[in-house]
Motif scaffolding. Structure first.
Motif, PDB file in Angstrom:
ATOM      1  N   THR A  98       0.833  -1.212   0.000  1.00 45.16           N
ATOM      2  CA  THR A  98       0.000   0.000   0.000  1.00 45.16           C
ATOM      3  C   THR A  98       0.860   1.250   0.000  1.00 45.16           C
ATOM      4  OG1 THR A  98      -1.695  -1.206   1.235  1.00 45.16           O
ATOM      5  CG2 THR A  98      -1.852   1.189   1.202  1.00 45.16           C
ATOM      6  N   ALA A  99       1.923   1.262   0.779  1.00 47.76           N
ATOM      7  CA  ALA A  99       2.764   2.457   0.871  1.00 47.76           C
ATOM      8  C   ALA A  99       3.572   2.688  -0.398  1.00 47.76           C
ATOM      9  CB  ALA A  99       3.698   2.330   2.075  1.00 47.76           C
ATOM     10  N   LEU A 100       3.877   1.639  -1.146  1.00 46.93           N
ATOM     11  CA  LEU A 100       4.756   1.757  -2.314  1.00 46.93           C
ATOM     12  C   LEU A 100       3.997   1.956  -3.619  1.00 46.93           C
ATOM     13  CD1 LEU A 100       7.417  -1.027  -1.638  1.00 46.93           C
ATOM     14  CD2 LEU A 100       7.816   1.429  -1.665  1.00 46.93           C
ATOM     15  N   LEU A 101       2.778   1.469  -3.685  1.00 44.20           N
ATOM     16  CA  LEU A 101       2.094   1.370  -4.972  1.00 44.20           C
ATOM     17  C   LEU A 101       1.959   2.729  -5.662  1.00 44.20           C
ATOM     18  CD1 LEU A 101       0.867  -0.799  -6.739  1.00 44.20           C
ATOM     19  CD2 LEU A 101      -1.344  -0.365  -5.663  1.00 44.20           C
ATOM     20  N   LEU A 102       1.439   3.731  -4.955  1.00 41.94           N
ATOM     21  CA  LEU A 102       1.206   5.030  -5.588  1.00 41.94           C
ATOM     22  C   LEU A 102       2.500   5.699  -6.051  1.00 41.94           C
ATOM     23  CD1 LEU A 102      -0.739   7.261  -6.410  1.00 41.94           C
ATOM     24  CD2 LEU A 102      -0.508   8.211  -4.102  1.00 41.94           C
ATOM     25  N   LEU A 104      14.511  16.271 -18.550  1.00 42.28           N
ATOM     26  CA  LEU A 104      13.072  16.324 -18.301  1.00 42.28           C
ATOM     27  C   LEU A 104      12.597  15.119 -17.500  1.00 42.28           C
ATOM     28  CD1 LEU A 104      11.788  17.591 -21.778  1.00 42.28           C
ATOM     29  CD2 LEU A 104      11.917  18.878 -19.635  1.00 42.28           C
ATOM     30  N   VAL A 105      13.133  13.955 -17.814  1.00 44.81           N
ATOM     31  CA  VAL A 105      12.766  12.748 -17.062  1.00 44.81           C
ATOM     32  C   VAL A 105      13.109  12.918 -15.590  1.00 44.81           C
ATOM     33  CG1 VAL A 105      13.378  10.330 -16.681  1.00 44.81           C
ATOM     34  CG2 VAL A 105      12.826  11.120 -18.981  1.00 44.81           C
ATOM     35  N   VAL A 106      14.290  13.432 -15.299  1.00 44.60           N
ATOM     36  CA  VAL A 106      14.720  13.605 -13.905  1.00 44.60           C
ATOM     37  C   VAL A 106      13.833  14.625 -13.193  1.00 44.60           C
ATOM     38  CG1 VAL A 106      16.583  14.428 -12.429  1.00 44.60           C
ATOM     39  CG2 VAL A 106      17.092  12.918 -14.343  1.00 44.60           C
ATOM     40  N   LEU A 107      13.591  15.763 -13.825  1.00 44.89           N
ATOM     41  CA  LEU A 107      12.803  16.814 -13.181  1.00 44.89           C
ATOM     42  C   LEU A 107      11.371  16.359 -12.921  1.00 44.89           C
ATOM     43  CD1 LEU A 107      14.036  19.998 -15.099  1.00 44.89           C
ATOM     44  CD2 LEU A 107      14.637  19.254 -12.796  1.00 44.89           C
ATOM     45  N   VAL A 108      10.730  15.787 -13.941  1.00 44.02           N
ATOM     46  CA  VAL A 108       9.341  15.345 -13.766  1.00 44.02           C
ATOM     47  C   VAL A 108       9.278  14.170 -12.776  1.00 44.02           C
ATOM     48  CG1 VAL A 108       7.328  14.391 -14.940  1.00 44.02           C
ATOM     49  CG2 VAL A 108       8.679  16.179 -16.032  1.00 44.02           C
ATOM     50  N   GLY A 109      10.264  13.284 -12.844  1.00 45.83           N
ATOM     51  CA  GLY A 109      10.289  12.156 -11.906  1.00 45.83           C
ATOM     52  C   GLY A 109      10.451  12.619 -10.467  1.00 45.83           C
ATOM     53  N   GLU A 156       5.476  14.899  -4.834  1.00 42.62           N
ATOM     54  CA  GLU A 156       4.018  14.996  -4.693  1.00 42.62           C
ATOM     55  C   GLU A 156       3.406  13.745  -4.081  1.00 42.62           C
ATOM     56  OE1 GLU A 156       2.310  17.667  -5.114  1.00 42.62           O
ATOM     57  OE2 GLU A 156       4.011  18.831  -5.851  1.00 42.62           O
ATOM     58  N   THR A 157       4.045  12.603  -4.221  1.00 46.36           N
ATOM     59  CA  THR A 157       3.461  11.362  -3.688  1.00 46.36           C
ATOM     60  C   THR A 157       4.044  10.940  -2.344  1.00 46.36           C
ATOM     61  OG1 THR A 157       5.051  10.068  -4.996  1.00 46.36           O
ATOM     62  CG2 THR A 157       2.884  10.476  -5.969  1.00 46.36           C
ATOM     63  N   VAL A 158       5.302  11.270  -2.092  1.00 43.72           N
ATOM     64  CA  VAL A 158       5.951  10.828  -0.854  1.00 43.72           C
ATOM     65  C   VAL A 158       6.231  11.986   0.096  1.00 43.72           C
ATOM     66  CG1 VAL A 158       7.957   9.649   0.116  1.00 43.72           C
ATOM     67  CG2 VAL A 158       7.014   8.893  -2.071  1.00 43.72           C
ATOM     68  N   LEU A 159       6.682  13.102  -0.452  1.00 45.60           N
ATOM     69  CA  LEU A 159       7.118  14.233   0.373  1.00 45.60           C
ATOM     70  C   LEU A 159       6.108  15.372   0.329  1.00 45.60           C
ATOM     71  CD1 LEU A 159      10.859  14.204  -0.754  1.00 45.60           C
ATOM     72  CD2 LEU A 159       9.866  13.120   1.264  1.00 45.60           C
ATOM     73  N   ARG A 160       4.842  15.047   0.245  1.00 50.11           N
ATOM     74  CA  ARG A 160       3.795  16.063   0.141  1.00 50.11           C
ATOM     75  C   ARG A 160       3.827  17.016   1.328  1.00 50.11           C
ATOM     76  NH1 ARG A 160       0.289  17.988  -3.872  1.00 50.11           N
ATOM     77  NH2 ARG A 160      -1.550  18.892  -2.866  1.00 50.11           N
ATOM     78  N   THR A 167       6.246  18.361   2.715  1.00 49.68           N
ATOM     79  CA  THR A 167       7.288  19.390   2.620  1.00 49.68           C
ATOM     80  C   THR A 167       6.925  20.473   1.620  1.00 49.68           C
ATOM     81  OG1 THR A 167       8.493  18.232   0.852  1.00 49.68           O
ATOM     82  CG2 THR A 167       9.007  17.620   3.120  1.00 49.68           C
ATOM     83  N   THR A 168       5.780  20.351   0.948  1.00 51.38           N
ATOM     84  CA  THR A 168       5.389  21.331  -0.075  1.00 51.38           C
ATOM     85  C   THR A 168       4.522  22.423   0.537  1.00 51.38           C
ATOM     86  OG1 THR A 168       3.385  20.112  -0.710  1.00 51.38           O
ATOM     87  CG2 THR A 168       5.443  19.521  -1.820  1.00 51.38           C
ATOM     88  N   ALA A 169       4.388  23.521  -0.182  1.00 51.81           N
ATOM     89  CA  ALA A 169       3.485  24.602   0.198  1.00 51.81           C
ATOM     90  C   ALA A 169       2.359  24.640  -0.828  1.00 51.81           C
ATOM     91  CB  ALA A 169       4.233  25.935   0.230  1.00 51.81           C
ATOM     92  N   PHE A 170       1.201  24.135  -0.426  1.00 49.88           N
ATOM     93  CA  PHE A 170       0.050  24.045  -1.332  1.00 49.88           C
ATOM     94  C   PHE A 170       0.401  23.262  -2.603  1.00 49.88           C
ATOM     95  CE2 PHE A 170      -0.273  28.052   1.019  1.00 49.88           C
ATOM     96  CZ  PHE A 170      -1.457  27.845   1.694  1.00 49.88           C
ATOM     97  N   GLY A 171       1.187  22.208  -2.427  1.00 50.60           N
ATOM     98  CA  GLY A 171       1.550  21.358  -3.541  1.00 50.60           C
ATOM     99  C   GLY A 171       2.764  21.802  -4.318  1.00 50.60           C
ATOM    100  N   VAL A 172       3.337  22.940  -3.968  1.00 50.01           N
ATOM    101  CA  VAL A 172       4.514  23.457  -4.664  1.00 50.01           C
ATOM    102  C   VAL A 172       5.767  23.070  -3.879  1.00 50.01           C
ATOM    103  CG1 VAL A 172       5.692  25.512  -5.530  1.00 50.01           C
ATOM    104  CG2 VAL A 172       3.181  25.373  -5.585  1.00 50.01           C
ATOM    105  N   PRO A 173       6.747  22.419  -4.526  1.00 49.04           N
ATOM    106  CA  PRO A 173       7.970  22.025  -3.800  1.00 49.04           C
ATOM    107  C   PRO A 173       8.671  23.234  -3.190  1.00 49.04           C
ATOM    108  CG  PRO A 173       7.835  20.920  -5.913  1.00 49.04           C
ATOM    109  CD  PRO A 173       6.745  21.939  -5.914  1.00 49.04           C
ATOM    110  N   THR A 174       9.273  23.019  -2.036  1.00 50.82           N
ATOM    111  CA  THR A 174       9.990  24.064  -1.319  1.00 50.82           C
ATOM    112  C   THR A 174      11.428  23.625  -1.098  1.00 50.82           C
ATOM    113  OG1 THR A 174       9.383  23.131   0.827  1.00 50.82           O
ATOM    114  CG2 THR A 174       7.856  24.731  -0.156  1.00 50.82           C
ATOM    115  N   ALA A 175      12.179  24.480  -0.410  1.00 52.97           N
ATOM    116  CA  ALA A 175      13.559  24.141  -0.073  1.00 52.97           C
ATOM    117  C   ALA A 175      13.610  22.900   0.813  1.00 52.97           C
ATOM    118  CB  ALA A 175      14.237  25.320   0.620  1.00 52.97           C
TER     119      ALA A 175
END
Length: 692
Positions: free
Chosen positions: A19-23, A52-57, A63-67, A69-77
């Motif tokens: 369950t933790a890995l699938l998404l 592009l593969v690295v950035l999108v990956g 978004e799936t694991v470190l949500r 740490t984001t601010a309203f879905g936007v990655p932060t420092a």
């Protein structure tokens, strides 16, 4: 390729749970697929594909694991820092029991691994044969196996999944089915059958009876706690009149508890008892190890430490979870619990083996216990060990007989000052000079004598439970309840406590339902040591290894052997049949040998993917094979064509020289085809289609 990488990531399911890995794993695979297809449609961005593969990956991982740490879905420092910590999360995961808690700082390294495998697979696919591009996903799966080796249905499913990936990669192009080899597809199907059935067979038995290798065997948590004085060294001071009344902790449990442990010690250097088993962070839930094969029940207790200096938490032999403590850690072999700081209250859950006295009396000892070194035993102590058990084979019955030997022969110290120490000088005085001893000397002496007789034993320090609760229903444990006891590794049951000092129940009747009551019933059923019969060990029949095939279903074994036989038949039989066919064709009389040379050349080129139609001449074949043959092979084809013309259309008799000339042309074609890549030559050698 991407499916193979995703499947490799899912091989970490025993570590974190599916369950933790699938998404995160699926989203990373889908993101890489979307970027790759976009670059195929937009030629202008194809050069930027790896970036592009690295950035999108990485965005998919955030978004799936470190949500959090984001601010309203936007990655932060903080997201970037968390990704950086993910580079070492593989090691932190090894410092935890499994299944580990699916915390972002731990699980993040798995989708990062999948992202790396996807990137390599996509780039290799444009630069190498398809099989090479499958390797990154297989490597991720291999890393997962080094964490926890899959077994049973999971191993079969993964083998089947990779078989499908291999078949999909190597299947012929439907648009060029007539010109492509079916050998890779046959290989994929056969290998899938062997892998699936073989995985089922290999998980059904273990010839050596060994625990699967895991990287966790090499890793121990860098314990954030400072190691305090060994609780065994504190035992004597706890029992002094000034300290005996001090409350150590209180607990409440719906089920009766006999004793609470602090630490298990299985290594002795002649002066000190210790242990060197790895200490791991406690994961989600710790299951009993493979040495416990009987049924277990789950028990719980709420514990309130009062005057414990730490880091040792009162616990039980098979802890499952600790709630309420900061970063709890466990030494799984001994069941020792430690923590960074002593909590005000924590909830402990543990497993309790369900056994009866009859099972214990008939049980043997664990043949492969995890024990530290004991060192050399003095000769006079070794002689006493032999006397105690009269050379009886190690069983739980003899373990009880040794307990009875110590209870009857030695006395418990009751007057001040109480004896202290557990090294050889103190044990000599206790065992050989019959000086009274406390549970400290009784437990240490028992472990020494038991190990000398082949009984796996260790020393445990902790507290006995009070006989009665307080008015509020809580039990109060004081320093005066501290004592030490030995534990014996019972085959199939795990570590079982004994009490040579007779202090576990403080002279009261053992509480019903506890291991103390079961042990009392077993003691009553064990005869004197000279009447204990050694268990019979029936050797396996000649030529039969019972341990290797017990429990293996015969139909499964038959399927596996048939599949393996088909694989061997294909790998060795196809090239052999082709060689025998060539010899037969060459030995034909007259013009039939020349026609055989033409057939040999035709079939050799068919194996290399050259399309052949029924009305094709040798010269037509040479044109069709232009992409496959080199100058030498073309020259050989010309020789065969000339020989066929002379044999079939000259009207004259065909002599042996025409046949030799034709087969000389065949040899040139073969030598010319040797310049092709080795993978193409291997594929052609194993291609079965030209045999029919």
């Amino acid at each position: 390729m991407l499916a193979g990488a995703v499947l490799g990531g899912l091989c970490f399911a025993p570590v974190f749970g599916v369950t933790a890995l699938l998404l995160p794993v699926l989203v990373v695979g889908a993101a890489v697929y979307a970027v790759t297809e976009l670059c195929r449609l937009r030629a202008g961005v194809a050069a930027w594909r790896p970036l592009l593969v690295v950035l999108v990956g990485l965005l998919a991982v955030v978004e799936t694991v470190l949500r959090g740490t984001t601010a309203f879905g936007v990655p932060t420092a903080e997201s970037l820092r968390a990704l950086g910590r993910g580079l070492t999360a593989w090691r932190s995961t090894l410092e935890s029991t499994w299944p580990a808690r699916p915390e972002p700082d731990l699980i993040v390294f798995v989708p990062l691994l999948v992202l790396l495998a996807c990137l390599l697979a996509v780039e290799l696919l444009d630069r190498a044969p398809p099989l090479v591009a499958v390797l990154p996903g297989l490597l991720v799966a291999g890393v997962g196996q080094l964490y926890i080796a899959l077994d049973g249905a999971a191993a079969v499913l993964v083998a089947f999944g990779y078989g499908l990936v291999l078949a999909a990669v190597l299947a012929p192009d439907t648009q060029r089915r007539a010109s492509r080899s079916f050998a890779p597809l046959v290989a994929a199907v056969v290998l899938t059958a062997v892998a699936v059935v073989g995985s089922a067979v290999l998980t059904a038995f273990d010839p050596a009876g060994r625990t699967p290798y895991t990287l966790q065997q090499l890793q121990s948590a860098a314990a954030p706690v400072t190691r305090q004085t060994n609780p065994l060294d504190e035992l004597a001071s706890r029992l002094t009149p000034n300290n005996a009344g001090t409350v150590v902790f209180r607990y409440q449990s719906p089920a009766p508890v006999t004793r609470w442990r602090q630490v298990a010690l299985d290594q002795f250097d002649g002066s000190n008892w210790s242990t060197d088993h790895p200490v791991l962070r406690l994961g989600s839930d710790l299951e009993p190890g493979p040495d416990v094969r009987v049924g277990v029940t789950t028990q719980q207790a709420v514990v309130e430490p009062k005057n414990l200096s730490g880091p040792w938490l009162p616990g039980q032999a098979l802890p499952s979870s600790v709630r309420g403590a900061v970063d709890p850690q466990v030494e799984p072999v001994g069941g020792t619990l430690v923590t960074r700081e002593m909590p005000e209250r924590y909830e402990l859950t543990w497993s309790k083996p369900t056994v009866d006295a009859n099972l214990l009396v008939q049980a043997g000892v664990d043949p492969q216990p995890q024990l530290g070194e004991l060192g050399a035993i003095p000769n006079e102590v070794a002689a006493l060990a032999t006397e105690a058990l009269a050379d009886r084979r190690a069983t739980f019955a003899t373990a009880l007989a040794l307990e009875s030997f110590l209870r009857k022969r030695y006395s418990l110290a009751t007057t001040e000052p109480l004896p202290t120490g557990h090294g050889w000088p103190q044990l000599r005085r206790f065992l050989l000079d019959n000086e009274p001893g406390t549970s400290e000397q009784f437990a240490a002496a028992y472990v020494v004598l038991a190990r000398a007789n082949g009984i796996p034993a260790r020393l445990v320090v902790g507290f006995r439970a009070p006989a009665e609760p307080d008015a509020d229903g809580w039990y109060t444990v004081r320093n005066g309840n501290a004592f030490a006891w030995p534990e014996v590794a019972v085959d199939g049951v795990g570590w079982w406590p004994l009490d040579p000092a007779g202090q576990a129940t403080a002279g009261t009747k053992a509480t019903a339902g506890t291991e103390a009551e079961v042990t009392d019933q077993a003691r009553a059923a064990v005869p004197p040591v000279n009447e204990i019969e050694d268990p019979e060990v029936a050797p396996p029949a000649a030529g039969e290894d019972k341990s290797s095939w017990d429990g293996l279903d015969v139909p499964v074994l038959g399927i596996f052997l048939v599949s393996a036989g088909l694989l061997v038949l294909w790998l060795a039989g196809v090239p052999l049949l082709k060689s025998l066919r060539a010899v037969r064709r060459r030995r034909r009389p007259g013009d039939a040998a020349v026609v055989g040379a033409w057939a040999e050349v035709r079939d050799r080129l068919r194996d290399h993917g050259v399309p052949v139609s029924p009305g094709m001449t040798v010269r037509d074949l040479a044109v069709a094979a232009a992409d496959v043959t080199d100058a030498r092979a073309n020259a050989g084809l010309a020789v065969v064509a000339s020989s066929v013309d002379r044999a079939l259309w000259s009207g004259g008799a065909v002599g042996p020289e025409i046949s030799k000339q034709a087969w000389a042309g065949v040899r040139e074609v073969r030598r010319g085809l040797r310049s092709r890549p080795w993978l193409d030559r291997l594929q052609a050698a194993l291609e079965p289609r030209s045999l029919f």
